[in-house]
Design an enzyme around this catalytic site. Structure first.
Site, PDB file in Angstrom:
ATOM      1  N   ARG A 102       0.858  -1.178   0.000  1.00  0.00           N
ATOM      2  CA  ARG A 102       0.000   0.000   0.000  1.00  0.00           C
ATOM      3  C   ARG A 102       0.892   1.225   0.000  1.00  0.00           C
ATOM      4  NH1 ARG A 102      -4.305   1.110   4.813  1.00  0.00           N
ATOM      5  NH2 ARG A 102      -2.428   1.674   5.898  1.00  0.00           N
ATOM      6  N   THR A 106      -0.537   7.605  -1.322  1.00  0.00           N
ATOM      7  CA  THR A 106      -1.848   7.525  -2.002  1.00  0.00           C
ATOM      8  C   THR A 106      -2.766   6.489  -1.348  1.00  0.00           C
ATOM      9  OG1 THR A 106      -1.098   5.772  -3.480  1.00  0.00           O
ATOM     10  CG2 THR A 106      -0.721   8.024  -4.217  1.00  0.00           C
ATOM     11  N   ASP A 198       1.175  -2.277  12.365  1.00  0.00           N
ATOM     12  CA  ASP A 198       1.593  -2.719  11.027  1.00  0.00           C
ATOM     13  C   ASP A 198       1.929  -4.214  11.086  1.00  0.00           C
ATOM     14  OD1 ASP A 198       3.336  -3.372   8.764  1.00  0.00           O
ATOM     15  OD2 ASP A 198       3.213  -1.242   8.323  1.00  0.00           O
ATOM     16  N   ASP A 201       5.401  -5.375   9.632  1.00  0.00           N
ATOM     17  CA  ASP A 201       6.530  -4.999  10.493  1.00  0.00           C
ATOM     18  C   ASP A 201       6.578  -5.862  11.747  1.00  0.00           C
ATOM     19  OD1 ASP A 201       7.422  -3.108   8.752  1.00  0.00           O
ATOM     20  OD2 ASP A 201       6.546  -1.394   9.804  1.00  0.00           O
TER      21      ASP A 201
END
Ligand code: PRP
Ligand code: URA
Length: 207
Positions: A102, A106, A198, A201
């Site tokens: 992603r 944007t 995340d 991560d």
């Protein structure tokens, strides 16, 4: 259609994953375990047929799965954290990979890799990605697979936000979604709230 799997064991393990102090090792192990447990629920209505077998005692007709032609499709990279657990339940499955990330500015998905078996039109695909946030990545992955001929797809994620569910259900009403939790919302950075941060991560320790 979305199914939220509210099994106590899955819920308990997910809570451990959400905690910010959970280590990378524990996070990875928990995701692997939850993925296996989710398959148990996801396959609840899979068809079985009778096959003739012989036990050491007698011949009999015993149940086997009708659908054995599975392809597990992790969306890279966080999907890799789920594919191992699913593969344990379907040890003969093929594994196809889709690379999407992603774009942080944007928030749109960018494709960078795709390797699938050539006969995906004849297979059942189990697409896995722990996070369904805006739905951009999963929806793009499902479109890409359909463009390559996939006809039967199931999507499995760990945590889903209402926005992402709406997008995937709108774009792919034929794809059943299984999740361990429907969370409250997205924040201003399109992170799931409360979520778990995340996922990529936390799985790979890339903080
Ligand atoms: C995360 C996650 C999903 C996507 C969800 O991946 O694993 O693929 O974001 O967000 P969306 O629903 O708004 O598209 P990310 O892009 O961070 O890449 P990574 O797996 O490589 O960390
Ligand atoms: N991707 C993640 O890894 N976590 C989120 O909360 C949203 C997208």
């Amino acid at each position: 259609m979305i199914t939220e799997i509210k099994h106590p064991l899955i819920q308990h393990k997910l809570t451990l994953m959400r905690k910010k102090e959970t280590t990378t090792k524990d996070f990875r192990e928990l995701l692997n375990e939850i993925s296996m447990l989710m398959v148990y629920e996801m396959t609840r209505n899979f068809e079985v047929k009778k096959n003739e077998i012989e036990t050491p005692v007698a011949k009999c007709k015993a149940n086997v799965l009708v659908e054995e032609n599975i392809v597990i499709v992790p969306i890279l990279r966080a999907g890799l954290g789920m594919s191992g657990g699913v593969l344990k339940m379907f040890p003969n499955a093929s594994v196809g990979h889709i690379g999407l990330y992603r774009d942080p500015k944007t928030l749109k998905p960018v494709e960078y890799y795709c390797k699938m078996p050539s006969d995906i039109d004849k297979r059942t695909l189990i697409v896995v990605d722990p996070m369904l946030a805006t739905g951009g990545s999963s929806s793009a992955a499902l479109t890409l697979l359909k463009n390559k001929g996939a006809a039967k797809i199931i999507f499995m994620c760990l945590v889903a936000a209402p926005t992402g569910i709406e997008v995937v259900e709108r774009d792919h009403p034929d794809v059943p979604i299984f999740t361990a939790s429907i969370d409250e919302k997205l924040n201003d950075h399109a992170y799931i709230v409360p979520g778990l941060g995340d996922a990529g991560d936390r799985i790979f320790g890339t903080f």
